[in-house]
Write an enzyme that holds these catalytic residues in place. Structure first.
Site, mmCIF file in Angstrom:
data_model
loop_
_atom_site.group_PDB
_atom_site.id
_atom_site.type_symbol
_atom_site.label_atom_id
_atom_site.label_comp_id
_atom_site.label_asym_id
_atom_site.label_seq_id
_atom_site.Cartn_x
_atom_site.Cartn_y
_atom_site.Cartn_z
ATOM 1 N N LYS A 1 0.816 -1.208 0.000
ATOM 2 C CA LYS A 1 0.000 0.000 0.000
ATOM 3 C C LYS A 1 0.861 1.274 0.000
ATOM 4 O O LYS A 1 2.083 1.213 -0.029
ATOM 5 C CB LYS A 1 -0.937 -0.036 1.222
ATOM 6 C CG LYS A 1 -1.887 -1.246 1.213
ATOM 7 C CD LYS A 1 -2.720 -1.305 -0.046
ATOM 8 C CE LYS A 1 -3.896 -2.263 0.008
ATOM 9 N NZ LYS A 1 -3.584 -3.666 0.297
HETATM 10 C C1 PLP Z 1 -9.497 -2.952 -0.844
HETATM 11 C C2 PLP Z 1 -8.853 -3.695 0.296
HETATM 12 N N1 PLP Z 1 -9.570 -3.938 1.402
HETATM 13 C C3 PLP Z 1 -9.035 -4.575 2.453
HETATM 14 C C4 PLP Z 1 -7.729 -5.037 2.440
HETATM 15 C C5 PLP Z 1 -7.196 -5.792 3.618
HETATM 16 O O1 PLP Z 1 -6.107 -5.149 4.208
HETATM 17 P P1 PLP Z 1 -4.999 -5.960 5.018
HETATM 18 O O2 PLP Z 1 -4.222 -6.781 4.028
HETATM 19 O O3 PLP Z 1 -4.172 -4.870 5.639
HETATM 20 O O4 PLP Z 1 -5.689 -6.798 6.031
HETATM 21 C C6 PLP Z 1 -6.938 -4.786 1.315
HETATM 22 C C7 PLP Z 1 -5.525 -5.222 1.263
HETATM 23 O O5 PLP Z 1 -5.153 -6.181 0.695
HETATM 24 C C8 PLP Z 1 -7.524 -4.109 0.206
HETATM 25 O O6 PLP Z 1 -6.807 -3.864 -0.904
#
Ligand code: PLP
Length: 400
Positions: free
Chosen positions: A203
């Site tokens: 990210k």
């Molecule tokens: C749109 C979206 N929502 C939720 C997530 C979940 O985040 P995390 O990987 O930090 O748990 C991600 C990341 O992969 C994402 O791109």
């Protein structure tokens, strides 16, 4: 037409556009980041200690939100937001199929059910009118996703939420892609009731694994802090003796001080990360706009996206291979294209839970979608390599 070795696709034995593989995403770790993490490791606190509130204050400054509550992942932050929004058994929430499954999963974790609304073909972001159509008397939340870093139309979604008779519908922005973006001059973090960030290494900013919820609401903020800490009202660093009160069922979703140290150090460079991402995106749109074999993303008026990635939708009617064929050929050229996302309702779990769902725009987009590499470590010449490889592969596979 004679094909030179240079035109021959790498997948067929020709020379690749790049000899070093270009990943679609990559973290930027500086010496200062390393020093900040080492200092945390040498301190008394490894789990949530003094560095977490410092990082949260940094997120507040960067976004203009009143509160930032750090979590151990974006998924945990989404779970927290769903629960404190009051979602539970018998409730529904509307979200987009064009997202990582975690967005919809959070609704199910809270015991509620998911309804999907289709997306706009140019931005691949949830269409407010389709959200309105998907709402029922059980709807208590809307979870738009700022796909690729482009904020959803929160003003339109707010009007729809406020028009729901007799109950409050909470808007939870999944801003995993959009930290630093603005819409009509307002920052992500101030556009929805709660805004969820992912701080995964792919990210815009990273804490290793991590996430956060941004909100202006004091009660939601206090509830989120309890929820991430087993439902305990006082955090360890604030206790004066052994006593503490667990007042509700919560989880261990705490961010570590190690992650927070990295996050605060990264926040110093958020402006330069965004500037680089925007310059790379402009280059993609300039070079690929009007391309005969693919469509580029639309940017709505008043929006300055954060550009977590760029994407292209192939004109499959003009190509003699499918997206999988183009994907494999581009990877052989050294270009780390990816696909975001397999629409959530197409996953076996969701097919089993909600059989027979189809969303014409998301389903058609998925068949022709490619994520193009974009991260703050790239140069404009990396973008030019991606464009050269797209030209080479689409020309080789064209039907005319
Ligand atoms: C749109 C979206 N929502 C939720 C997530 C979940 O985040 P995390 O990987 O930090 O748990 C991600 C990341 O992969 C994402 O791109």
């Amino acid at each position: 037409m004679t094909t030179t070795r240079h035109d021959e696709l790498a997948i067929d034995g020709g020379s690749p556009v790049r000899t070093t593989f270009l990943p679609y995403a990559h973290q930027q770790i500086s010496d200062d980041d390393v020093a900040a993490v080492v200092a945390a490791l040498r301190s008394d606190w490894l789990t949530t200690g003094p560095r977490v509130p410092v990082f949260e204050a940094g997120l507040v400054r960067a976004t203009g939100a009143r509160h930032a509550i750090a979590f151990s992942s974006g998924t945990a932050a989404l779970h927290g937001a769903a629960v404190v929004a009051g979602l539970g058994p018998g409730d529904e929430a509307v979200t987009t199929p064009m997202t990582f499954a975690a967005t919809a999963n959070a609704v199910l974790y809270a015991g509620a059910e998911v309804r999907f609304a289709d997306v706009d073909p140019g931005t691949l972001i949830i269409e407010p009118e389709l959200v309105a159509a998907a709402m029922t008397p059980r709807t208590r939340a809307i979870l738009p996703v700022d796909y690729a870093g482009h904020p959803a139309d929160y003003a339109a979604l707010r009007r729809i939420a406020d028009a729901a008779p007799g109950r409050r519908v909470t808007i939870i922005a999944d801003a995993s892609h959009s930290l630093g973006a603005t819409r009509d001059g307002r920052s992500v973090g101030t556009l929805a009731d709660m805004t969820v960030l992912s701080l995964h290494p792919a990210k815009i900013l990273t804490t290793g694994e991590g996430g956060a919820v941004l909100t202006d609401d004091d009660d939601l903020a206090a509830h989120l802090r309890r929820f991430r800490n087993h439902g305990i009202a006082t955090e360890l660093a604030a206790r004066t003796d052994w006593t503490y009160a667990m007042v509700e069922l919560g989880y261990n979703y705490r961010l570590t001080d190690i992650g927070a140290a990295l996050g605060s150090s990264q926040l110093e460079r958020l402006g330069s990360f965004l500037e680089r991402r925007r310059a790379l995106a402009v280059r993609y749109l300039d070079r690929l706009g009007g391309h005969p074999y693919l469509d580029v993303p639309t940017v709505e008026p008043g929006v300055d996206p954060a550009w977590h990635f760029c994407f292209a939708q192939l004109r499959l009617d003009r190509l003699r291979v499918d997206r999988g064929g183009v994907y494999k050929a581009l990877r052989a050229e050294g270009i780390g294209v990816n696909v975001h996302y397999i629409p959530v309702h197409q996953h076996p779990y969701y097919r089993g839970r909600y059989p027979g769902l189809a969303f014409p725009v998301a389903d058609a987009a998925y068949e022709r979608l490619l994520t193009l590499p974009l991260h703050a470590g790239m140069t404009t010449s990396d973008v030019d390599d991606v464009v050269a490889a797209l030209d080479k592969v689409t020309r080789a596979y064209r039907v005319d």
